[in-house]
Design a protein around this motif. Sequence first.
Motif, PDB file in Angstrom:
ATOM      1  N   THR A  73       0.825  -1.208   0.000  1.00 48.61           N
ATOM      2  CA  THR A  73       0.000   0.000   0.000  1.00 48.61           C
ATOM      3  C   THR A  73       0.852   1.248   0.000  1.00 48.61           C
ATOM      4  OG1 THR A  73      -1.722  -1.167   1.264  1.00 48.61           O
ATOM      5  CG2 THR A  73      -1.822   1.240   1.239  1.00 48.61           C
ATOM      6  N   ALA A  74       0.440   2.235  -0.791  1.00 42.43           N
ATOM      7  CA  ALA A  74       1.023   3.574  -0.753  1.00 42.43           C
ATOM      8  C   ALA A  74      -0.135   4.561  -0.667  1.00 42.43           C
ATOM      9  CB  ALA A  74       1.877   3.847  -1.980  1.00 42.43           C
ATOM     10  N   ALA A  75      -0.061   5.505   0.274  1.00 42.75           N
ATOM     11  CA  ALA A  75      -1.185   6.419   0.472  1.00 42.75           C
ATOM     12  C   ALA A  75      -0.691   7.775   0.979  1.00 42.75           C
ATOM     13  CB  ALA A  75      -2.189   5.832   1.465  1.00 42.75           C
ATOM     14  N   LEU A  76      -1.493   8.798   0.710  1.00 40.01           N
ATOM     15  CA  LEU A  76      -1.304  10.110   1.302  1.00 40.01           C
ATOM     16  C   LEU A  76      -2.297  10.243   2.441  1.00 40.01           C
ATOM     17  CD1 LEU A  76      -0.899  12.387  -1.850  1.00 40.01           C
ATOM     18  CD2 LEU A  76       0.888  11.635  -0.265  1.00 40.01           C
ATOM     19  N   MET A  77      -1.806  10.713   3.605  1.00 42.88           N
ATOM     20  CA  MET A  77      -2.642  10.780   4.792  1.00 42.88           C
ATOM     21  C   MET A  77      -2.739  12.215   5.280  1.00 42.88           C
ATOM     22  SD  MET A  77      -1.005   7.381   6.554  1.00 42.88           S
ATOM     23  CE  MET A  77      -2.058   7.379   7.983  1.00 42.88           C
ATOM     24  N   ALA A  78      -3.910  12.581   5.785  1.00 46.52           N
ATOM     25  CA  ALA A  78      -4.158  13.921   6.326  1.00 46.52           C
ATOM     26  C   ALA A  78      -4.391  13.821   7.830  1.00 46.52           C
ATOM     27  CB  ALA A  78      -5.369  14.548   5.649  1.00 46.52           C
ATOM     28  N   PHE A  79      -3.699  14.676   8.589  1.00 47.04           N
ATOM     29  CA  PHE A  79      -3.843  14.759  10.046  1.00 47.04           C
ATOM     30  C   PHE A  79      -4.398  16.144  10.382  1.00 47.04           C
ATOM     31  CE2 PHE A  79      -0.812  11.398   9.469  1.00 47.04           C
ATOM     32  CZ  PHE A  79      -0.985  10.536  10.540  1.00 47.04           C
ATOM     33  N   PRO A  80      -5.711  16.288  10.541  1.00 49.01           N
ATOM     34  CA  PRO A  80      -6.303  17.621  10.735  1.00 49.01           C
ATOM     35  C   PRO A  80      -6.038  18.249  12.099  1.00 49.01           C
ATOM     36  CG  PRO A  80      -7.990  15.929  10.878  1.00 49.01           C
ATOM     37  CD  PRO A  80      -6.738  15.236  10.451  1.00 49.01           C
ATOM     38  N   ARG A  81      -5.589  17.458  13.086  1.00 49.49           N
ATOM     39  CA  ARG A  81      -5.340  17.996  14.440  1.00 49.49           C
ATOM     40  C   ARG A  81      -3.897  17.677  14.834  1.00 49.49           C
ATOM     41  NH1 ARG A  81      -9.744  15.725  18.385  1.00 49.49           N
ATOM     42  NH2 ARG A  81      -8.799  17.305  19.723  1.00 49.49           N
ATOM     43  N   PRO A  82      -2.928  18.426  14.291  1.00 50.25           N
ATOM     44  CA  PRO A  82      -1.522  18.056  14.463  1.00 50.25           C
ATOM     45  C   PRO A  82      -0.971  18.247  15.867  1.00 50.25           C
ATOM     46  CG  PRO A  82      -1.702  20.170  13.368  1.00 50.25           C
ATOM     47  CD  PRO A  82      -3.095  19.635  13.458  1.00 50.25           C
ATOM     48  N   ASN A  83      -1.583  19.098  16.691  1.00 50.24           N
ATOM     49  CA  ASN A  83      -1.012  19.412  18.004  1.00 50.24           C
ATOM     50  C   ASN A  83      -1.681  18.661  19.151  1.00 50.24           C
ATOM     51  OD1 ASN A  83       0.809  21.306  16.889  1.00 50.24           O
ATOM     52  ND2 ASN A  83      -0.804  22.857  16.847  1.00 50.24           N
ATOM     53  N   GLN A  84      -2.472  17.660  18.849  1.00 51.63           N
ATOM     54  CA  GLN A  84      -3.181  16.918  19.879  1.00 51.63           C
ATOM     55  C   GLN A  84      -2.451  15.621  20.210  1.00 51.63           C
ATOM     56  OE1 GLN A  84      -5.835  18.293  21.411  1.00 51.63           O
ATOM     57  NE2 GLN A  84      -5.393  20.045  20.084  1.00 51.63           N
ATOM     58  N   PRO A  85      -2.546  15.153  21.446  1.00 52.07           N
ATOM     59  CA  PRO A  85      -1.902  13.878  21.801  1.00 52.07           C
ATOM     60  C   PRO A  85      -2.497  12.685  21.061  1.00 52.07           C
ATOM     61  CG  PRO A  85      -3.273  14.676  23.605  1.00 52.07           C
ATOM     62  CD  PRO A  85      -3.181  15.798  22.622  1.00 52.07           C
ATOM     63  N   ILE A  86      -3.800  12.749  20.733  1.00 49.36           N
ATOM     64  CA  ILE A  86      -4.406  11.742  19.867  1.00 49.36           C
ATOM     65  C   ILE A  86      -4.805  12.431  18.568  1.00 49.36           C
ATOM     66  CG2 ILE A  86      -6.390  10.230  19.485  1.00 49.36           C
ATOM     67  CD1 ILE A  86      -6.243   9.303  22.258  1.00 49.36           C
ATOM     68  N   ARG A  87      -4.277  11.944  17.459  1.00 50.06           N
ATOM     69  CA  ARG A  87      -4.488  12.580  16.160  1.00 50.06           C
ATOM     70  C   ARG A  87      -5.327  11.675  15.266  1.00 50.06           C
ATOM     71  NH1 ARG A  87       0.893  13.080  17.499  1.00 50.06           N
ATOM     72  NH2 ARG A  87       1.640  15.224  17.764  1.00 50.06           N
ATOM     73  N   PRO A  88      -6.555  12.063  14.939  1.00 50.08           N
ATOM     74  CA  PRO A  88      -7.310  11.312  13.932  1.00 50.08           C
ATOM     75  C   PRO A  88      -6.705  11.556  12.550  1.00 50.08           C
ATOM     76  CG  PRO A  88      -8.510  13.276  14.564  1.00 50.08           C
ATOM     77  CD  PRO A  88      -7.308  13.200  15.478  1.00 50.08           C
TER      78      PRO A  88
END
Length: 216
Positions: A112-127
Motif C-alpha cells: 500500500t502507498a497512500a497520502l494521509m491527512a492529520f487535521p489535528r496536528p497538536n493533539q496527543p491523539i491525532r485522527p
Amino acid sequence: MRMLRPFTMAGTAALLALATAAAPAGAQASRSFTDSWFWGAKVGTMTFWTPTVNHAVAPVFGAEWMITRKRAALYISGDQSYFDETSTYATITPTGGMSSADIQIKDMRRYTAALMAFPRPNQPIRPYAGLGMTLNIIRRATLVSGSLPSEALEDVQSTTAPIFMFGAQGQYRRVALFGQGSYMPTQRRFLINKRSTFFLEAGVRYNVGSARESTH
C-alpha cells in the motif's frame, strides 16, 4: 476473530493511556510528530467475500513506514493475510459461451502507498484519513475444477485497487500506538471479487528521527 480481539482491546487501552500521559505536553507531542520518520508494525483482520465464501475473516500481520509533515504524511506498508478458501471465476469461451472454474486460494500479500491527512496536528491523539492504491497478490491459486488457462489464472491472481483509510494515533515521546480501518472496493478481475474488502488493524510506530536535513 476471537484470537485477535485481545490485540484490539489492548490497542484501545494503550491509546487512552497515551492520551492521559501526553495531554499536558501538546507542544512536545507536535515536535515528536512533525517532519519525522516512523517505522511500525501492525496486526489485524481482513474481512472478504468470494462467490463461494461468505464473510471470511483472516489474520493480517505487516510492517509500515511513514514520513510526516505537520498535517500530512506519506504512508507505505506491506502485509500478509493468512487464509485457505475457495473462489470461482467465469470466462467467455471462444464460441461465446460461459466457462466457470473452481479455484483454491491461499493467503494474500498487500502493498500500500497512500497520502494521509492529520487535521489535528497538536493533539496527543491525532485522527487521520488517507487515500491511496494497493497491489494485492494471492500467494497461491490452484485450479480445482473447470477450465481456465494458466495465463488467465495468473491475471486474476493479482490486482491494483484504490484504498480509503481512517484511524487515530496516540503518541508519547517517540512511541505511538494506532488503530485504523481501511476499505477496498470490489475488483471484478480478481479472485476476491464478490464484495468490497475491509481491514481493521492496530499497531505501534516509532519515531526514528527527523525527516529534514540539518542546516548546520
